[in-house]
Design a protein around this motif. Structure first.
Motif, PDB file in Angstrom:
ATOM      1  N   THR A 194      47.777  11.641  68.302  1.00 19.74           N
ATOM      2  CA  THR A 194      47.538  11.202  67.415  1.00 19.74           C
ATOM      3  C   THR A 194      49.209  10.183  66.786  1.00 19.74           C
ATOM      4  O   THR A 194      49.505  11.422  66.897  1.00 19.74           O
ATOM      5  CB  THR A 194      47.284  11.772  65.715  1.00 19.74           C
ATOM      6  OG1 THR A 194      46.013  12.796  65.612  1.00 19.74           O
ATOM      7  CG2 THR A 194      47.320  11.329  64.477  1.00 19.74           C
ATOM      8  N   GLY A 195      49.066   9.183  66.136  1.00 16.05           N
ATOM      9  CA  GLY A 195      50.117   8.410  65.941  1.00 16.05           C
ATOM     10  C   GLY A 195      50.278   7.721  65.051  1.00 16.05           C
ATOM     11  O   GLY A 195      49.238   7.640  64.227  1.00 16.05           O
ATOM     12  N   LYS A 196      51.130   8.523  63.717  1.00 15.12           N
ATOM     13  CA  LYS A 196      51.075   7.506  63.011  1.00 15.12           C
ATOM     14  C   LYS A 196      52.583   6.915  62.795  1.00 15.12           C
ATOM     15  O   LYS A 196      53.572   7.430  63.416  1.00 15.12           O
ATOM     16  CB  LYS A 196      51.079   9.397  61.772  1.00 15.12           C
ATOM     17  CG  LYS A 196      49.932   9.624  61.872  1.00 15.12           C
ATOM     18  CD  LYS A 196      49.873  10.797  60.752  1.00 15.12           C
ATOM     19  CE  LYS A 196      48.551  11.542  60.724  1.00 15.12           C
ATOM     20  NZ  LYS A 196      48.465  12.367  59.982  1.00 15.12           N
TER      21      LYS A 196
ATOM     22  N   ASN B  67      48.826  -3.276  66.324  1.00 13.45           N
ATOM     23  CA  ASN B  67      49.170  -2.627  65.149  1.00 13.45           C
ATOM     24  C   ASN B  67      50.007  -1.878  64.603  1.00 13.45           C
ATOM     25  O   ASN B  67      49.857  -1.637  63.374  1.00 13.45           O
ATOM     26  CB  ASN B  67      47.833  -2.277  64.523  1.00 13.45           C
ATOM     27  CG  ASN B  67      47.219  -0.966  65.409  1.00 13.45           C
ATOM     28  OD1 ASN B  67      48.058  -0.437  66.240  1.00 13.45           O
ATOM     29  ND2 ASN B  67      46.671   0.005  65.074  1.00 13.45           N
ATOM     30  N   VAL B  68      51.204  -2.276  66.033  1.00  9.64           N
ATOM     31  CA  VAL B  68      52.681  -1.503  65.343  1.00  9.64           C
ATOM     32  C   VAL B  68      53.710  -2.434  65.267  1.00  9.64           C
ATOM     33  O   VAL B  68      53.963  -3.488  66.218  1.00  9.64           O
ATOM     34  CB  VAL B  68      52.822  -0.700  66.719  1.00  9.64           C
ATOM     35  CG1 VAL B  68      54.383   0.499  66.690  1.00  9.64           C
ATOM     36  CG2 VAL B  68      51.970   0.160  66.991  1.00  9.64           C
TER      37      VAL B  68
ATOM     38  N   TYR C  10      58.469   0.782  70.910  1.00  8.84           N
ATOM     39  CA  TYR C  10      58.094  -0.502  70.838  1.00  8.84           C
ATOM     40  C   TYR C  10      59.030  -1.445  70.702  1.00  8.84           C
ATOM     41  O   TYR C  10      58.719  -2.934  70.707  1.00  8.84           O
ATOM     42  CB  TYR C  10      56.546  -0.879  69.928  1.00  8.84           C
ATOM     43  CG  TYR C  10      55.627  -0.393  70.882  1.00  8.84           C
ATOM     44  CD1 TYR C  10      54.831  -0.726  71.888  1.00  8.84           C
ATOM     45  CD2 TYR C  10      55.008   0.409  70.190  1.00  8.84           C
ATOM     46  CE1 TYR C  10      53.940   0.330  72.531  1.00  8.84           C
ATOM     47  CE2 TYR C  10      53.870   1.939  70.571  1.00  8.84           C
ATOM     48  CZ  TYR C  10      53.195   1.491  71.622  1.00  8.84           C
ATOM     49  OH  TYR C  10      52.328   2.222  72.783  1.00  8.84           O
TER      50      TYR C  10
ATOM     51  N   TYR D 207      54.060  11.134  66.705  1.00 10.08           N
ATOM     52  CA  TYR D 207      53.321  11.845  67.320  1.00 10.08           C
ATOM     53  C   TYR D 207      52.582  13.203  67.285  1.00 10.08           C
ATOM     54  O   TYR D 207      53.980  14.149  67.089  1.00 10.08           O
ATOM     55  CB  TYR D 207      52.960  11.529  68.940  1.00 10.08           C
ATOM     56  CG  TYR D 207      52.783   9.865  69.282  1.00 10.08           C
ATOM     57  CD1 TYR D 207      51.687   9.037  69.200  1.00 10.08           C
ATOM     58  CD2 TYR D 207      54.025   9.099  68.824  1.00 10.08           C
ATOM     59  CE1 TYR D 207      51.924   7.738  69.439  1.00 10.08           C
ATOM     60  CE2 TYR D 207      54.549   7.550  69.524  1.00 10.08           C
ATOM     61  CZ  TYR D 207      52.610   7.051  69.775  1.00 10.08           C
ATOM     62  OH  TYR D 207      52.889   5.814  70.231  1.00 10.08           O
TER      63      TYR D 207
ATOM     64  N   PHE E 200      47.757   5.221  63.838  1.00 10.51           N
ATOM     65  CA  PHE E 200      47.808   3.674  63.784  1.00 10.51           C
ATOM     66  C   PHE E 200      47.199   4.317  65.317  1.00 10.51           C
ATOM     67  O   PHE E 200      46.760   3.139  66.776  1.00 10.51           O
ATOM     68  CB  PHE E 200      49.056   2.665  64.234  1.00 10.51           C
ATOM     69  CG  PHE E 200      49.909   3.955  65.428  1.00 10.51           C
ATOM     70  CD1 PHE E 200      50.201   3.628  66.649  1.00 10.51           C
ATOM     71  CD2 PHE E 200      51.045   4.538  64.717  1.00 10.51           C
ATOM     72  CE1 PHE E 200      51.245   4.451  67.366  1.00 10.51           C
ATOM     73  CE2 PHE E 200      52.036   5.766  65.318  1.00 10.51           C
ATOM     74  CZ  PHE E 200      51.952   4.842  66.916  1.00 10.51           C
ATOM     75  N   PHE E 201      46.883   5.187  65.918  1.00  9.53           N
ATOM     76  CA  PHE E 201      46.575   6.089  67.169  1.00  9.53           C
ATOM     77  C   PHE E 201      46.046   7.342  67.124  1.00  9.53           C
ATOM     78  O   PHE E 201      46.973   8.095  66.513  1.00  9.53           O
ATOM     79  CB  PHE E 201      47.327   6.039  68.602  1.00  9.53           C
ATOM     80  CG  PHE E 201      47.232   6.336  69.512  1.00  9.53           C
ATOM     81  CD1 PHE E 201      46.103   5.530  70.708  1.00  9.53           C
ATOM     82  CD2 PHE E 201      47.821   7.887  70.270  1.00  9.53           C
ATOM     83  CE1 PHE E 201      46.454   6.442  71.614  1.00  9.53           C
ATOM     84  CE2 PHE E 201      47.562   8.542  71.183  1.00  9.53           C
ATOM     85  CZ  PHE E 201      46.645   7.416  71.721  1.00  9.53           C
ATOM     86  N   GLU E 202      44.685   7.755  67.567  1.00  8.45           N
ATOM     87  CA  GLU E 202      43.813   8.426  67.881  1.00  8.45           C
ATOM     88  C   GLU E 202      43.291   8.969  69.077  1.00  8.45           C
ATOM     89  O   GLU E 202      42.635   7.662  69.525  1.00  8.45           O
ATOM     90  CB  GLU E 202      43.563   9.668  66.598  1.00  8.45           C
ATOM     91  CG  GLU E 202      43.049  10.683  66.844  1.00  8.45           C
ATOM     92  CD  GLU E 202      42.553  10.402  65.290  1.00  8.45           C
ATOM     93  OE1 GLU E 202      42.353  12.475  64.566  1.00  8.45           O
ATOM     94  OE2 GLU E 202      41.835   9.902  64.747  1.00  8.45           O
ATOM     95  N   THR E 203      44.139   9.449  69.917  1.00  8.37           N
ATOM     96  CA  THR E 203      42.928  10.003  70.743  1.00  8.37           C
ATOM     97  C   THR E 203      41.068  10.499  70.335  1.00  8.37           C
ATOM     98  O   THR E 203      41.357  11.155  69.570  1.00  8.37           O
ATOM     99  CB  THR E 203      43.185  10.583  72.100  1.00  8.37           C
ATOM    100  OG1 THR E 203      43.480  11.511  71.360  1.00  8.37           O
ATOM    101  CG2 THR E 203      44.432   9.999  72.924  1.00  8.37           C
TER     102      THR E 203
ATOM    103  N   TYR F 104      53.602   5.276  80.280  1.00 11.93           N
ATOM    104  CA  TYR F 104      53.602   5.491  78.745  1.00 11.93           C
ATOM    105  C   TYR F 104      54.852   4.815  78.118  1.00 11.93           C
ATOM    106  O   TYR F 104      55.722   4.871  78.875  1.00 11.93           O
ATOM    107  CB  TYR F 104      53.922   6.734  78.147  1.00 11.93           C
ATOM    108  CG  TYR F 104      52.288   7.960  78.219  1.00 11.93           C
ATOM    109  CD1 TYR F 104      50.810   6.922  77.110  1.00 11.93           C
ATOM    110  CD2 TYR F 104      51.784   8.363  79.089  1.00 11.93           C
ATOM    111  CE1 TYR F 104      49.796   7.585  77.288  1.00 11.93           C
ATOM    112  CE2 TYR F 104      50.689   9.169  79.250  1.00 11.93           C
ATOM    113  CZ  TYR F 104      49.473   8.326  78.434  1.00 11.93           C
ATOM    114  OH  TYR F 104      48.240   9.423  78.931  1.00 11.93           O
TER     115      TYR F 104
END
Length: 162
Positions: A79-81, A144-145, A137, A153, A88-91, A102
Protein backbone atom coordinates in the motif's frame (compact mmCIF):
# COMPACT_ATOMS: atom_id res chain seq x y z
CA UNK A 1 37.82 32.38 -30.70
CA UNK A 2 37.21 28.64 -30.33
CA UNK A 3 39.11 28.67 -27.04
CA UNK A 4 36.82 31.38 -25.65
CA UNK A 5 33.70 29.56 -26.79
CA UNK A 6 34.92 26.34 -25.18
CA UNK A 7 35.80 28.16 -21.95
CA UNK A 8 32.40 29.88 -21.89
CA UNK A 9 30.64 26.53 -22.43
CA UNK A 10 32.57 24.89 -19.59
CA UNK A 11 31.73 27.77 -17.22
CA UNK A 12 28.01 27.68 -18.11
CA UNK A 13 27.85 23.91 -17.66
CA UNK A 14 29.69 24.14 -14.36
CA UNK A 15 27.37 26.81 -13.00
CA UNK A 16 24.24 24.98 -14.11
CA UNK A 17 25.47 21.78 -12.42
CA UNK A 18 25.99 23.67 -9.15
CA UNK A 19 22.48 25.10 -9.32
CA UNK A 20 20.92 21.65 -9.80
CA UNK A 21 22.94 20.22 -6.91
CA UNK A 22 21.76 23.02 -4.62
CA UNK A 23 18.12 22.41 -5.57
CA UNK A 24 18.50 18.67 -4.88
CA UNK A 25 20.14 19.29 -1.49
CA UNK A 26 17.43 21.82 -0.65
CA UNK A 27 14.67 19.35 -1.61
CA UNK A 28 16.35 16.60 0.44
CA UNK A 29 16.32 18.90 3.47
CA UNK A 30 12.64 19.76 2.91
CA UNK A 31 11.77 16.07 2.54
CA UNK A 32 13.67 15.12 5.70
CA UNK A 33 11.83 17.76 7.75
CA UNK A 34 8.49 16.46 6.41
CA UNK A 35 9.45 12.87 7.23
CA UNK A 36 10.53 13.69 10.77
CA UNK A 37 7.30 15.64 11.40
CA UNK A 38 5.25 12.76 9.97
CA UNK A 39 6.94 10.23 12.25
CA UNK A 40 6.56 12.50 15.30
CA UNK A 41 2.85 13.01 14.62
CA UNK A 42 1.91 9.45 13.65
CA UNK A 43 4.45 6.94 14.96
CA UNK A 44 5.57 8.09 18.42
CA UNK A 45 6.16 4.51 19.64
CA UNK A 46 7.62 3.10 16.41
CA UNK A 47 11.34 3.20 15.73
CA UNK A 48 12.36 4.23 12.23
CA UNK A 49 15.93 3.87 11.03
CA UNK A 50 17.37 6.42 8.63
CA UNK A 51 19.39 4.79 5.85
CA UNK A 52 22.41 6.79 4.56
CA UNK A 53 20.40 7.36 1.36
CA UNK A 54 17.81 9.41 3.29
CA UNK A 55 15.20 6.64 3.30
CA UNK A 56 13.48 5.84 6.62
CA UNK A 57 12.33 2.30 7.39
CA UNK A 58 10.80 0.29 10.20
CA UNK A 59 10.77 -3.50 10.19
CA UNK A 60 7.33 -4.41 11.51
CA UNK A 61 7.74 -8.17 11.26
CA UNK A 62 10.59 -10.36 10.07
CA UNK A 63 9.70 -13.05 7.57
CA UNK A 64 10.75 -16.67 7.80
CA UNK A 65 12.49 -16.89 4.43
CA UNK A 66 15.35 -15.42 2.45
CA UNK A 67 16.43 -11.80 2.13
CA UNK A 68 16.37 -10.32 -1.38
CA UNK A 69 19.42 -9.10 -3.24
CA UNK A 70 19.55 -6.31 -5.79
CA UNK A 71 19.04 -8.89 -8.56
CA UNK A 72 16.15 -10.77 -6.89
CA UNK A 73 12.63 -11.23 -8.18
CA UNK A 74 10.25 -10.40 -5.34
CA UNK A 75 6.61 -11.15 -4.62
CA UNK A 76 4.91 -8.45 -2.53
CA UNK A 77 1.65 -6.92 -1.42
CA UNK A 78 1.84 -3.20 -0.79
CA UNK A 79 0.00 0.00 0.00
CA UNK A 80 1.36 3.42 -0.91
CA UNK A 81 0.18 6.67 0.63
CA UNK A 82 1.14 10.31 0.64
CA UNK A 83 2.14 11.78 4.00
CA UNK A 84 -1.32 13.39 4.23
CA UNK A 85 -2.86 9.89 4.23
CA UNK A 86 -4.10 9.93 0.63
CA UNK A 87 -3.88 6.52 -1.01
CA UNK A 88 -2.15 6.40 -4.41
CA UNK A 89 -1.26 2.70 -4.72
CA UNK A 90 -2.59 -0.60 -3.44
CA UNK A 91 -2.11 -4.10 -4.74
CA UNK A 92 -5.18 -6.26 -5.11
CA UNK A 93 -3.26 -9.44 -4.42
CA UNK A 94 0.44 -10.02 -4.79
CA UNK A 95 2.67 -8.70 -7.55
CA UNK A 96 5.88 -10.33 -8.74
CA UNK A 97 8.66 -8.42 -10.44
CA UNK A 98 12.41 -7.84 -10.41
CA UNK A 99 13.44 -5.61 -7.51
CA UNK A 100 15.55 -3.61 -9.96
CA UNK A 101 12.36 -2.53 -11.75
CA UNK A 102 11.00 -0.60 -8.77
CA UNK A 103 11.77 2.91 -7.56
CA UNK A 104 15.14 3.42 -5.88
CA UNK A 105 13.52 3.68 -2.44
CA UNK A 106 12.16 0.14 -2.76
CA UNK A 107 15.48 -1.14 -4.10
CA UNK A 108 17.20 0.17 -0.97
CA UNK A 109 14.50 -0.41 1.63
CA UNK A 110 13.38 -3.91 0.74
CA UNK A 111 16.91 -5.25 1.29
CA UNK A 112 16.19 -4.76 5.02
CA UNK A 113 13.36 -7.32 5.18
CA UNK A 114 13.16 -11.01 4.46
CA UNK A 115 10.36 -12.82 2.72
CA UNK A 116 7.92 -15.33 4.03
CA UNK A 117 7.81 -19.00 3.15
CA UNK A 118 5.80 -19.39 -0.06
CA UNK A 119 2.51 -21.12 0.54
CA UNK A 120 2.64 -20.67 4.31
CA UNK A 121 0.20 -18.02 5.54
CA UNK A 122 1.40 -15.47 8.05
CA UNK A 123 5.12 -15.88 7.36
CA UNK A 124 5.71 -12.78 5.20
CA UNK A 125 7.98 -10.02 6.41
CA UNK A 126 6.48 -6.54 6.73
CA UNK A 127 8.26 -3.20 6.48
CA UNK A 128 7.23 0.45 6.45
CA UNK A 129 9.19 2.71 4.11
CA UNK A 130 9.17 6.51 4.09
CA UNK A 131 10.80 7.46 0.83
CA UNK A 132 12.11 10.97 0.08
CA UNK A 133 11.20 12.32 -3.33
CA UNK A 134 14.68 11.84 -4.81
CA UNK A 135 14.36 8.07 -4.23
CA UNK A 136 10.80 7.98 -5.59
CA UNK A 137 9.68 10.01 -8.61
CA UNK A 138 11.81 13.11 -8.04
CA UNK A 139 11.04 16.48 -9.50
CA UNK A 140 8.96 15.06 -12.35
CA UNK A 141 6.40 12.92 -10.52
CA UNK A 142 4.61 10.02 -12.20
CA UNK A 143 0.93 9.42 -12.92
CA UNK A 144 -1.04 10.50 -9.84
CA UNK A 145 2.15 11.17 -7.83
CA UNK A 146 3.06 14.87 -8.01
CA UNK A 147 6.63 16.10 -8.29
CA UNK A 148 8.70 16.13 -5.08
CA UNK A 149 6.33 13.80 -3.21
CA UNK A 150 7.51 11.94 -0.11
CA UNK A 151 5.91 8.49 -0.17
CA UNK A 152 4.89 6.11 2.63
CA UNK A 153 4.64 2.39 1.86
CA UNK A 154 3.69 -0.65 3.87
CA UNK A 155 5.11 -3.71 2.09
CA UNK A 156 4.59 -7.39 2.83
CA UNK A 157 7.45 -9.44 1.36
CA UNK A 158 5.80 -12.71 0.41
CA UNK A 159 8.54 -14.38 -1.60
CA UNK A 160 12.02 -13.96 -3.06
CA UNK A 161 13.59 -15.68 -6.00
CA UNK A 162 16.74 -15.15 -8.05
Amino acid sequence: MKKYLLLFSVIVLGLSACKKGDVTAEQASIDDRKIQAFIAANYKTTTFTKDPSGLYYSVVKLGTGAYPTASSVIQVQATGKFLNGGLFFETSGSITSALSGYIKGWQIGLLHINAGTLGVAGTAGRIMLIIPSALAYGSTGSGNVPANSVLFYTVDMIGVGN
